[in-house]
Design a protein around this motif. Structure first.
Motif, short mmCIF file in Angstrom:
data_model
loop_
_atom_site.label_atom_id
_atom_site.label_comp_id
_atom_site.label_asym_id
_atom_site.label_seq_id
_atom_site.Cartn_x
_atom_site.Cartn_y
_atom_site.Cartn_z
N PHE A 107 0.95 -1.80 0.28
CA PHE A 107 -0.37 0.04 -0.22
C PHE A 107 0.83 0.93 -0.03
O PHE A 107 1.29 1.40 0.72
CB PHE A 107 -0.98 -0.17 1.04
N GLN A 108 0.38 2.34 -0.79
CA GLN A 108 1.05 3.25 -0.36
C GLN A 108 0.83 4.08 0.40
O GLN A 108 0.45 3.33 1.10
CB GLN A 108 0.70 4.44 -1.88
N ASP A 118 -11.99 8.27 3.63
CA ASP A 118 -12.73 8.25 2.71
C ASP A 118 -14.00 9.12 2.95
O ASP A 118 -14.36 10.16 3.07
CB ASP A 118 -13.08 7.94 1.31
N ASP A 160 -13.58 2.29 -1.29
CA ASP A 160 -12.85 2.00 -2.54
C ASP A 160 -11.80 1.31 -2.04
O ASP A 160 -11.51 0.25 -2.58
CB ASP A 160 -11.85 2.90 -3.13
N VAL A 161 -11.39 0.82 -0.64
CA VAL A 161 -10.27 0.58 -0.31
C VAL A 161 -10.10 -0.74 0.56
O VAL A 161 -9.73 -1.76 0.22
CB VAL A 161 -9.22 1.42 1.22
N TYR A 211 -0.51 6.63 1.40
CA TYR A 211 -1.27 7.68 1.52
C TYR A 211 -2.92 6.54 1.79
O TYR A 211 -4.02 7.65 1.28
CB TYR A 211 -1.73 8.26 0.53
N ILE A 212 -2.80 5.77 1.80
CA ILE A 212 -3.33 4.84 2.10
C ILE A 212 -4.00 4.65 3.41
O ILE A 212 -2.91 3.84 4.72
CB ILE A 212 -3.63 3.70 1.18
N ARG A 264 -12.91 -2.30 -1.37
CA ARG A 264 -13.62 -2.91 -2.23
C ARG A 264 -12.15 -3.71 -2.84
O ARG A 264 -12.38 -4.83 -3.33
CB ARG A 264 -13.84 -2.02 -2.92
N ASN A 265 -11.23 -2.78 -3.19
CA ASN A 265 -10.38 -3.44 -3.77
C ASN A 265 -9.21 -4.00 -3.02
O ASN A 265 -8.57 -5.12 -3.40
CB ASN A 265 -9.53 -2.00 -4.42
N ASN A 291 -8.49 6.62 -4.55
CA ASN A 291 -8.40 4.84 -4.39
C ASN A 291 -8.42 4.20 -5.20
O ASN A 291 -8.79 2.92 -4.72
CB ASN A 291 -9.22 5.02 -2.96
N SER A 292 -9.79 4.48 -5.48
CA SER A 292 -10.82 3.29 -6.43
C SER A 292 -9.22 2.85 -7.60
O SER A 292 -9.40 1.87 -7.44
CB SER A 292 -11.20 3.96 -7.34
N PHE A 293 -8.67 3.65 -8.08
CA PHE A 293 -7.53 3.30 -8.93
C PHE A 293 -6.23 2.90 -8.01
O PHE A 293 -6.07 1.63 -8.54
CB PHE A 293 -7.15 4.22 -9.89
N SER A 294 -5.95 3.46 -7.12
CA SER A 294 -4.17 3.16 -6.53
C SER A 294 -4.24 2.42 -5.48
O SER A 294 -3.88 1.98 -5.81
CB SER A 294 -4.15 4.24 -6.04
N VAL A 295 -5.40 1.57 -5.17
CA VAL A 295 -5.39 0.82 -4.08
C VAL A 295 -4.88 -0.70 -4.56
O VAL A 295 -6.17 -0.75 -5.42
CB VAL A 295 -6.72 0.65 -2.75
#
Lengths: 389, 431
Positions: free
Chosen positions: A75-76, A337, A108-109, A78-79, A111-112, B373-377
């Motif tokens: 993870f980057q 978020d 989105d976190v 900023y997450i 979710r991904n 985050n939709s793209f990045s995670v």
């Protein structure tokens, strides 16, 4: 403190500190065919897992009890922190007791993260649980019913045991009772917060993420009775509502810090997945229909779910009023978020209602609380001295 | 002087399609600016999963806040807008598109052409592939006295559009979106008109796909990322389903055909690329605040992006999807669900791996943006998986969409150069 209460608290603390999910392993060891399904925070229909003969297990990250060695590489910077510790736990075998994993639609976190799980663990059962954002029974309700049916089919395949309607109704009743007991504890805490400090209540409720619900219900009930029997004196603390904590959990030290800084937490959005439904699910009729209807009609309000009528923040103002709180502490994880995008709307609602608030951020592994203690202490003093709320 | 480099400006001849697009966009913003006088209704909505044909069938004008934000980024206004939003209490941690939009709104809502944008008559919240969209329009709802129509588009976690997912979207179109459009415009839904527009969309989509796939040629006549973001403009925004859109893509295709026949390379900020040295696939959105500088970091090294995922956020036409007039609402549902960021990570990895092979790429690069985050995670895992699967090395850089504080030019340039040197070295070793 009575021996029973001390023992109970010792037990829930041990469950909290155990990032190896020993309780789940022990539960599974009691039967050769026992299986467990993990789920990330916020809502999943645990009744379906339970009715299929499996143990629902809440996975709430590793908190401050886990050193992140491999998780950061995924993870980057900023997450947020919860996916790091969750991946760390999975890569180090700590989640091996879980036969499947559910990722509800929080953001989105998460979710991904469900996709990362599919890539990293292709042999394990993984499912993204897309809860409806449309609340019409014929539209969002129909979609959710089919998602629930699909989940039930999946669980039958996983457990080798298809849940019939009777089993589903029994599980619905079990979770109704569990939520009622947690609700009663929250209610009691709101009346006498000095009897049920947040740092204790949190551990007691959280234990439900790794215990069978029947056992957890008993544990919550015992705690409420044991704590009530203690000779705990009323303290002159400010009554606050804490919001923003629905997914990545704050370290226990943070809750203790708020209390030591003069704040009594009288309501919060911690561990929301266990308290998502605000009323009982019907125990008669079609159980899938009952669960779908409960989601549509009795879901609590939180940042991850759309609110068709607008009025963001009305629930928070209502909570402040109902719990006779004097202020609100926005306490959100860094880079969260949902919580942080929601916050300006909630602030507006509080401002319109003349309710004081303060805000800070944390990570689940935050270890330094001096600044938070100072800020919370100042907030507490200010609302006690100057506020007419 | 060039605002980005300080170098003297160099006149790059504009191609017909560029001028055409400029005219189309100017016309659209003119229509928006005059909406209060003409009485045309205005709908704010998002790019992924946009319902342009449906909106057009009601004669409404779309406003796309992401496009306004990226335009503000390119015009160096986003920094101020973001500061404005942060001053008003928006966290430094969250999406800068949102903050740019809120800041722009607070400073008068002046659009890219310098004219104020009209207020929305409807906020059409297409919740496709991005959680932040929901919060974004909830924030806008507080600013405007207008209805909101919410379209929840189920995520394709397993890469499959299930029947009940399609039915769910169609039911929302029928019970929520169309009634609200009818209410706002006072017009009845006209399915025949929608079909006619969908037919035009499919024509333009054919040409767009041809253009994007022209990059399979070696050398490529296009850059499918930096050039690609211009090519997708009309398709992803207000011009799908219009004759203007069809004409634009016909013109663009003719130009690229000509370019291909002549063996000419893509246009770059400094003119035509003379030598294609590296063919790359790119994952992630571009940085908009230093877009041309970013582009030059590739073009000056002879690196051409031959395929990109960002140009698929408004639809995966190159994998076969076409708007289908014979099933108008179902096709809109399939379109929404199939947008790139609405796909699970395994599908995204599959797609990029396919691109690497199909486009004969030397490498792939991920531009990971802080805001999204939709793209990045998951991109760091994607990097590993793609390297393992294709044997092609990947590069990783970090920037942001429209926050100038997160574009570190020297670091990014250094990384790109090092990555390309590594590709060169690898090539030498292989030879």
């Amino acid at each position: 403190m009575s021996t029973e209460l001390a023992q109970l608290l010792e037990r829930v603390r041990a469950l909290f500190e155990d990032v190896d999910f020993t309780a789940v392993r022990e539960w599974k060891a009691e039967g050769a065919d026992r299986k467990a399904v993990g789920h990330m925070p916020i809502y999943v229909p645990r009744e379906l897992i339970h009715a299929s003969g499996m143990l629902p297990v809440g996975v709430l990250g590793g908190g401050d009890r886990l050193e992140i060695i491999r998780g950061d590489a995924y993870f980057q910077s900023y997450i947020c922190h919860i996916p790091r510790s969750t991946i760390e736990m999975a890569l180090t075998g700590r989640l091996d007791a879980l036969d499947g994993m559910l990722f509800p639609s929080i953001c989105d976190v998460i979710r991904n993260l469900s996709g990362m799980w599919r890539l990293l663990f292709p042999d394990r059962y993984v499912r993204y649980v897309d809860v409806p954002q449309n609340f019409s029974p014929d539209v969002g309700g129909a979609f959710w019913r089919q998602e629930l049916e699909q989940l039930l089919d999946d669980f039958a395949g996983l457990s080798g045991r298809a849940a019939d309607q009777e089993a589903l109704r029994r599980s619905i009743a079990v979770y109704n009772e569990n939520r009622r007991e947690i609700g009663a504890l929250y209610e009691a805490r709101s009346h006498e917060p000095w009897v049920y400090p947040a740092s204790e209540l949190y551990l007691v409720v959280r234990a439900g993420n790794v215990l069978p619900p029947e056992e957890h219900t008993e544990l919550v009930r015992s705690y409420r009775q044991l704590a009530a029997a203690e000779d705990r004196h009323e303290q002159d603390l400010s009554r606050v509502v804490v919001v923003g904590t629905f997914c990545e959990q704050p370290p226990l030290g943070l809750l203790l810090t708020l209390e030591r800084a003069g704040c009594s937490i009288v309501d919060d959005d911690l561990l929301l997945g266990q308290r998502w439904l605000t009323d009982d699910v019907s125990e008669v009729g079609d159980p899938i229909e009952a669960l779908a209807t409960a989601y549509l009609e009795c879901s609590c309000q939180t940042a991850s779910v759309y609110q068709p009528e607008g009025r963001r923040g009305a629930w928070l103002v209502e909570s402040v009023r109902r719990n006779q709180a004097e202020g609100v502490i926005f306490c959100a994880p860094s880079f969260c978020d949902p919580a942080l995008l929601e916050q300006p709307m909630l602030v507006d609602a509080l401002a319109a209602a003349g309710i004081p608030h303060t805000q800070f951020k944390y990570a689940e592994n935050t270890g330094q609380f001096a600044a938070i203690r100072e800020q919370a202490g100042t907030f507490s003093d200010s609302i006690r001295l100057w506020s007419d709320a | 002087m060039s605002p980005e480099t300080g170098a003297p400006p160099r006149e790059i001849p504009k191609e017909r399609s560029m001028l055409l697009q400029k005219e189309m966009i100017a016309g659209h913003y003119q229509d928006l600016a005059s909406a209060p006088e003409t009485g045309r209704k205005v709908v704010y909505t998002f790019v992924p999963g946009n319902l342009t044909e449906l909106m057009r069938s009601f004669d409404v004008l779309p406003v796309l806040p992401e496009i306004n934000a990226l335009q503000s980024g390119m015009r160096k206004l986003s920094g101020d807008y973001i500061s404005e939003a942060e001053k008003q209490g928006h966290s430094e941690d969250v999406c800068t598109y949102v903050k740019c939009d809120i800041g722009m709104l607070k400073q008068g809502n002046v659009g890219p052409t310098g004219q104020p944008l009209p207020e929305p008559d409807l906020l059409l919240l297409s919740y496709t592939g991005c959680f932040t969209f929901m919060k974004w329009f909830e924030l806008l709802r507080q600013e405007y006295d207008c209805p909101v129509a919410m379209l929840h588009v189920p995520y394709q976690a397993d890469g499959t559009i299930h029947d009940h997912h399609r039915a769910y979207v169609v039911e929302q179109l029928e019970s929520e979106i169309i009634p609200k459009l009818e209410q706002v415009t006072g017009q009845q839904f006209d399915e025949d008109r929608l079909r006619a527009e969908l037919e035009l969309s499919a024509v333009a989509e054919d040409d767009l796909v041809w253009v994007l796939e022209s990059a399979k040629n070696v050398p490529s006549p296009i850059d499918a990322y930096f050039g690609g973001v211009y090519y997708i403009g009309p398709m992803f925004t207000a011009f799908r389903g219009t004759q203007e859109g069809v004409d634009y893509y016909r013109t663009l295709r003719a130009e690229i055909e000509e370019r291909l026949a002549a063996g000419r390379g893509p246009i770059t900020p400094d003119g035509e690329l003379e030598e294609e040295r590296y063919r790359l696939v790119l994952e992630g959105p571009p940085n908009w605040t230093s877009f041309r500088d970013f582009w030059r970091m590739f073009s000056e090294e002879g690196a051409v992006v031959v395929a990109s995922s960002y140009t698929k956020v408004g639809g995966l036409y190159d994998r076969g999807f076409r708007h289908d007039p014979s099933r108008p609402l179902e096709t809109l549902a399939d379109y929404c669900m199939g947008c790139y960021t609405n796909l699970g990570l395994p599908s995204r990895v599959d797609l990029i791996a396919d691109y690497i092979r199909e486009y004969r790429a030397d490498g792939f690069m991920i531009n990971s943006v802080k805001s999204c985050n939709s793209f990045s995670v998951g991109q760091l895992l994607m990097l590993r998986q793609l390297e393992e699967r294709t044997g092609v090395p990947g590069g990783f850089i970090e920037s942001d969409l429209v926050d100038p504080r997160y574009f570190s030019a020297a670091n990014i340039k250094n990384r790109i150069e090092s990555y390309l040197q590594m590709l060169e070295q690898k090539r030498g070793t292989a030879a």
